[in-house]
Design a protein around this motif. Sequence first.
Motif, mmCIF file in Angstrom:
data_model
loop_
_atom_site.group_PDB
_atom_site.id
_atom_site.type_symbol
_atom_site.label_atom_id
_atom_site.label_comp_id
_atom_site.label_asym_id
_atom_site.label_seq_id
_atom_site.Cartn_x
_atom_site.Cartn_y
_atom_site.Cartn_z
ATOM 1 N N ALA A 272 0.840 -1.203 0.000
ATOM 2 C CA ALA A 272 0.000 0.000 0.000
ATOM 3 C C ALA A 272 0.873 1.250 0.000
ATOM 4 C CB ALA A 272 -0.928 -0.008 1.209
ATOM 5 N N ALA A 273 1.990 1.180 0.715
ATOM 6 C CA ALA A 273 2.902 2.330 0.750
ATOM 7 C C ALA A 273 3.663 2.467 -0.566
ATOM 8 C CB ALA A 273 3.893 2.176 1.905
ATOM 9 N N ARG A 274 4.090 1.323 -1.089
ATOM 10 C CA ARG A 274 4.893 1.320 -2.322
ATOM 11 C C ARG A 274 4.335 0.264 -3.267
ATOM 12 N NH1 ARG A 274 11.003 2.417 0.209
ATOM 13 N NH2 ARG A 274 10.639 4.660 0.277
ATOM 14 N N ILE B 56 -13.292 8.199 0.196
ATOM 15 C CA ILE B 56 -13.107 7.219 1.284
ATOM 16 C C ILE B 56 -11.884 6.340 0.988
ATOM 17 C CG2 ILE B 56 -14.131 5.187 2.397
ATOM 18 C CD1 ILE B 56 -16.895 6.550 1.893
ATOM 19 N N LYS B 57 -11.778 5.941 -0.260
ATOM 20 C CA LYS B 57 -10.672 5.027 -0.614
ATOM 21 C C LYS B 57 -9.334 5.754 -0.592
ATOM 22 C CE LYS B 57 -13.883 1.921 -2.713
ATOM 23 N NZ LYS B 57 -14.092 1.072 -1.549
ATOM 24 N N LEU B 58 -9.347 7.020 -1.000
ATOM 25 C CA LEU B 58 -8.101 7.790 -0.937
ATOM 26 C C LEU B 58 -7.674 7.991 0.527
ATOM 27 C CD1 LEU B 58 -6.136 9.179 -2.931
ATOM 28 C CD2 LEU B 58 -7.293 11.322 -2.401
ATOM 29 N N LYS B 59 -8.649 8.187 1.394
ATOM 30 C CA LYS B 59 -8.338 8.349 2.820
ATOM 31 C C LYS B 59 -7.756 7.056 3.399
ATOM 32 C CE LYS B 59 -11.327 12.228 3.953
ATOM 33 N NZ LYS B 59 -12.348 12.821 4.811
ATOM 34 N N GLY B 60 -8.190 5.922 2.875
ATOM 35 C CA GLY B 60 -7.635 4.646 3.334
ATOM 36 C C GLY B 60 -6.215 4.417 2.848
ATOM 37 N N PHE B 61 -5.912 4.910 1.672
ATOM 38 C CA PHE B 61 -4.604 4.690 1.034
ATOM 39 C C PHE B 61 -3.532 5.645 1.573
ATOM 40 C CE2 PHE B 61 -1.978 6.074 -2.723
ATOM 41 C CZ PHE B 61 -1.334 4.876 -3.002
ATOM 42 N N THR B 62 -3.942 6.871 1.875
ATOM 43 C CA THR B 62 -2.971 7.930 2.180
ATOM 44 C C THR B 62 -2.062 7.644 3.381
ATOM 45 O OG1 THR B 62 -4.525 9.487 1.230
ATOM 46 C CG2 THR B 62 -2.724 10.430 2.457
ATOM 47 N N THR C 25 1.895 15.855 6.548
ATOM 48 C CA THR C 25 1.146 16.997 5.989
ATOM 49 C C THR C 25 0.179 16.501 4.910
ATOM 50 O OG1 THR C 25 3.108 18.338 6.358
ATOM 51 C CG2 THR C 25 1.408 19.296 4.964
ATOM 52 N N LEU C 26 0.659 15.589 4.074
ATOM 53 C CA LEU C 26 -0.221 15.006 3.049
ATOM 54 C C LEU C 26 -1.359 14.242 3.720
ATOM 55 C CD1 LEU C 26 -0.807 14.225 0.069
ATOM 56 C CD2 LEU C 26 0.722 12.268 0.379
ATOM 57 N N PHE C 27 -0.974 13.464 4.725
ATOM 58 C CA PHE C 27 -1.966 12.673 5.463
ATOM 59 C C PHE C 27 -3.058 13.589 6.037
ATOM 60 C CE2 PHE C 27 -3.282 11.214 9.696
ATOM 61 C CZ PHE C 27 -3.891 10.020 9.365
#
Length: 337
Positions: free
Chosen positions: A242-244, A282-288, A300-302
């Motif tokens: 998920a991170a990379r 919602i999905k972007l919030k899960g990935f970030t 800051t991105l988070f």
Amino acid sequence: MDSEFCRTPLVLRGVSFSPPLFCAPMAGITHSAFRRLLADFGGMGGVFTEMLSAKMVVHENAMNSPWLKRRPTDGRVIYQLLVVDTRELTQALDRLAPVAGEGIDINLACPAITVQQQGGGSNLFDDPVRLRDIIRVIRAHHAGPLLVKIRLGRPTPDWREVLHDRLRLLEDEGVDALTLHPRFAEESLNRFPARHALHAELASETHLPIIANGDITGIDYARERMDVFASTSGLMIGRMAAARPWVFAQWHTPGLTVDRVEVWSRFCRYLEDDFSPEKALIKLKGFTPYFARNFVFGHTLFAAVQGAATWLEAKEKAGQFLAGPQPLIRDISLSGL
Ligand SMILES: Cc1cc2nc3c(=O)[nH]c(=O)nc-3n(C[C@H](O)[C@H](O)[C@H](O)COP(=O)(O)O)c2cc1C
């Protein structure tokens, strides 16, 4: 594990997973848009869907369901089921049939209270009678690979005997392979390390191929533990993927360089292609939380994405962050994720 670290394919019922490197099932993460991004980089032999409730699947059409749909470019996709009983299970399997020929996986590991209260995940692992009934129905209706994902069970003095019994059951009922995440049922990812030292002992207890999972961050992690993974047939990576999402590609091409800003923009496009703005947010919030680990100032991105009320706001705030020169973190830590 072969000495070349995952070059020998894992073949289950004629389906070859090559290389035997897998992206873990992750609720809210391994949806169709993420699988598309992962496939752009490649390097894995299979990707698990997020856990799909069998009761929900009954009402889905595999051709257009956002939960079930897959792209030809996705590579091998294994559909993970949250299943609690045999009611309507054959109907769910009929719904899955057009897409899940390469594999169905039963979640016997999830420690989430809501899943356990329904009778799924590790609760189903605890109940051999119900588990046997469920596997029999699936085995009778699904000719392709059948896998299960397990933990070690409950941390009782007889956990080895219980696990031994379950391994017999899985073998007797025609399961083809298992993912072993060697933590006890409710051990958190952060407070307890995966007990990979147990693989040799547990592999000697079963003829089923074992896919090892837990804390694996890339080829260096595997290389440092060559001996403990020697008895396993594959490796599965979750949070680091998920991170990379290029972690599997990097396995084979260690010097691979990736433009994180471009990856972020592409993933946003893929989310827009597959989901409404509300669902995409919602999905972007899960990935970030995972992706943000790439950046020194990733918090800051988070914060920008978590605080966004709309899809457009999230994209705009993330865009502002990514427009600046952002120093990268070389070795990501999974701690806290
Ligand atoms: C956000 C998130 C969602 C997860 N959802 C699932 C799931 O749906 N099914 C499952 O079997 N495991 C699930 N897991 C557990 C992972 O599959 C994996 O076992 C765990 O993250 C340990 O592997 P890792 O250290 O490589 O991340 C989830 C983990 C995370 C972090």
